[in-house]
Design a protein around this motif. Structure first.
Motif, PDB file in Angstrom:
ATOM      1  N   LYS A  98      11.132 -20.305 -19.542  1.00 50.36           N
ATOM      2  CA  LYS A  98      11.339 -20.250 -18.095  1.00 50.36           C
ATOM      3  C   LYS A  98      10.572 -21.365 -17.394  1.00 50.36           C
ATOM      4  O   LYS A  98      11.079 -21.998 -16.460  1.00 50.36           O
ATOM      5  CB  LYS A  98      10.897 -18.889 -17.554  1.00 50.36           C
ATOM      6  CG  LYS A  98      11.816 -17.744 -17.941  1.00 50.36           C
ATOM      7  CD  LYS A  98      11.337 -16.424 -17.352  1.00 50.36           C
ATOM      8  CE  LYS A  98      12.298 -15.292 -17.711  1.00 50.36           C
ATOM      9  NZ  LYS A  98      11.848 -13.993 -17.154  1.00 50.36           N
ATOM     10  N   SER A 145      12.224 -24.518 -15.355  1.00 55.22           N
ATOM     11  CA  SER A 145      11.861 -24.847 -13.980  1.00 55.22           C
ATOM     12  C   SER A 145      11.497 -26.320 -13.846  1.00 55.22           C
ATOM     13  O   SER A 145      11.891 -26.987 -12.876  1.00 55.22           O
ATOM     14  CB  SER A 145      10.678 -23.977 -13.518  1.00 55.22           C
ATOM     15  OG  SER A 145      11.046 -22.624 -13.453  1.00 55.22           O
ATOM     16  N   GLU A 156      14.559 -28.546 -14.041  1.00 55.32           N
ATOM     17  CA  GLU A 156      15.403 -28.458 -12.845  1.00 55.32           C
ATOM     18  C   GLU A 156      14.821 -29.246 -11.668  1.00 55.32           C
ATOM     19  O   GLU A 156      15.495 -29.446 -10.659  1.00 55.32           O
ATOM     20  CB  GLU A 156      15.556 -26.994 -12.431  1.00 55.32           C
ATOM     21  CG  GLU A 156      16.496 -26.193 -13.301  1.00 55.32           C
ATOM     22  CD  GLU A 156      17.942 -26.486 -12.970  1.00 55.32           C
ATOM     23  OE1 GLU A 156      18.348 -26.340 -11.813  1.00 55.32           O
ATOM     24  OE2 GLU A 156      18.673 -26.888 -13.899  1.00 55.32           O
ATOM     25  N   LEU A 170      11.594 -23.137  -7.521  1.00 55.80           N
ATOM     26  CA  LEU A 170      11.160 -23.483  -8.878  1.00 55.80           C
ATOM     27  C   LEU A 170       9.657 -23.264  -9.036  1.00 55.80           C
ATOM     28  O   LEU A 170       9.192 -22.824 -10.091  1.00 55.80           O
ATOM     29  CB  LEU A 170      11.523 -24.940  -9.191  1.00 55.80           C
ATOM     30  CG  LEU A 170      13.012 -25.256  -9.269  1.00 55.80           C
ATOM     31  CD1 LEU A 170      13.242 -26.762  -9.424  1.00 55.80           C
ATOM     32  CD2 LEU A 170      13.672 -24.506 -10.420  1.00 55.80           C
ATOM     33  N   CYS A 171       8.902 -23.561  -7.986  1.00 62.67           N
ATOM     34  CA  CYS A 171       7.451 -23.372  -8.039  1.00 62.67           C
ATOM     35  C   CYS A 171       7.084 -21.907  -8.210  1.00 62.67           C
ATOM     36  O   CYS A 171       6.193 -21.573  -8.990  1.00 62.67           O
ATOM     37  CB  CYS A 171       6.799 -23.929  -6.776  1.00 62.67           C
ATOM     38  SG  CYS A 171       6.462 -25.696  -6.848  1.00 62.67           S
ATOM     39  N   ASN A 176       8.862 -19.563  -9.594  1.00 64.12           N
ATOM     40  CA  ASN A 176       9.194 -19.166 -10.960  1.00 64.12           C
ATOM     41  C   ASN A 176       8.180 -19.706 -11.960  1.00 64.12           C
ATOM     42  O   ASN A 176       7.762 -19.000 -12.888  1.00 64.12           O
ATOM     43  CB  ASN A 176      10.598 -19.658 -11.328  1.00 64.12           C
ATOM     44  CG  ASN A 176      11.690 -18.942 -10.553  1.00 64.12           C
ATOM     45  OD1 ASN A 176      11.452 -17.896  -9.948  1.00 64.12           O
ATOM     46  ND2 ASN A 176      12.885 -19.505 -10.554  1.00 64.12           N
ATOM     47  N   ALA A 177       7.804 -20.964 -11.768  1.00 60.24           N
ATOM     48  CA  ALA A 177       6.846 -21.596 -12.677  1.00 60.24           C
ATOM     49  C   ALA A 177       5.463 -20.962 -12.548  1.00 60.24           C
ATOM     50  O   ALA A 177       4.753 -20.788 -13.548  1.00 60.24           O
ATOM     51  CB  ALA A 177       6.770 -23.093 -12.398  1.00 60.24           C
TER      52      ALA A 177
END
Length: 207
Positions: free
Chosen positions: A68, A72, A75, A106-107, A109-110
């Protein structure tokens, strides 16, 4: 001295950097702008971070979260142009607002993945939850951006009438459609200006 400056004076260092498999242009630019550590303590600290990253990646229970995290990063797009516009007081358009929303998406999720892996203090990914909330007022929890109806109370009625009139496709409605479209565009322009103004408070974290 930055790594970029070092590669200009050292063919060997240039070869090393070009051999690295950097997944994004943003990552490559960030790497090249990093200062070269020269003190023993700095180098030891960096090697410790690398060691922790390797351990985290190779831990079997982290496999899902590493994928994951990797996804991220892959992407991530280079949105420096949008950030430069924001810094220059330019009103962002919907595409640029989407780019910033996607970055914040994305941040988050990361950050979640790196926290579970125990490397959040190594990666230091900024907290952009407030940015995401600002660009996701309807709590869709997706990266897509739209001038949502909830940004202005007049928008729902205007858009609803536009949909009805456009379905009829009658010549007599064209003037009203034009009026409504102009009203919608004026409101959307106001919303993008307000969002751009509020996002400037997060420039440092976005950068």
């Amino acid at each position: 001295m930055t790594l970029k400056e070092k590669t200009k004076e050292s063919v060997g260092m240039q070869f090393v950097v070009e051999s690295l498999e950097i997944m994004t242009t943003a990552g490559r630019r960030m790497l090249l702008n990093q200062p070269m550590p020269t003190q023993a303590e700095e180098i030891e600290a960096e090697l410790e971070r690398v060691s922790r990253m390797i351990d985290a990646i190779q831990t079997e229970s982290h496999r899902e979260y590493y994928q994951k995290l990797r996804h991220s990063v892959m992407e991530l797009h280079d949105i420096q142009g949008s950030l430069d516009n924001l810094k220059s007081q330019v009103i962002l358009d919907e595409v640029e607002l989407f780019e910033i929303k996607k970055l914040s998406y994305l941040c988050r999720n990361a950050r979640t993945a790196s926290g579970i892996m125990g490397i959040d203090d190594v990666l230091l990914i900024p907290d952009l939850e407030e940015v995401f909330a600002l660009l996701d007022p309807d709590k869709t929890n997706i990266a897509h951006f739209y001038i949502y109806d909830s940004y202005d109370s007049a928008l729902p009625a205007i858009r609803r009438e536009l949909r009805v009139l456009r379905q009829t496709d009658l010549e007599e409605h064209q003037q009203r459609i034009g009026e409504l479209t102009a009203m919608q565009n004026e409101i959307q322009a106001k919303v993008t200006a307000q969002l751009s103004d509020r996002l400037r408070a997060y420039l440092e974290s976005l950068a």
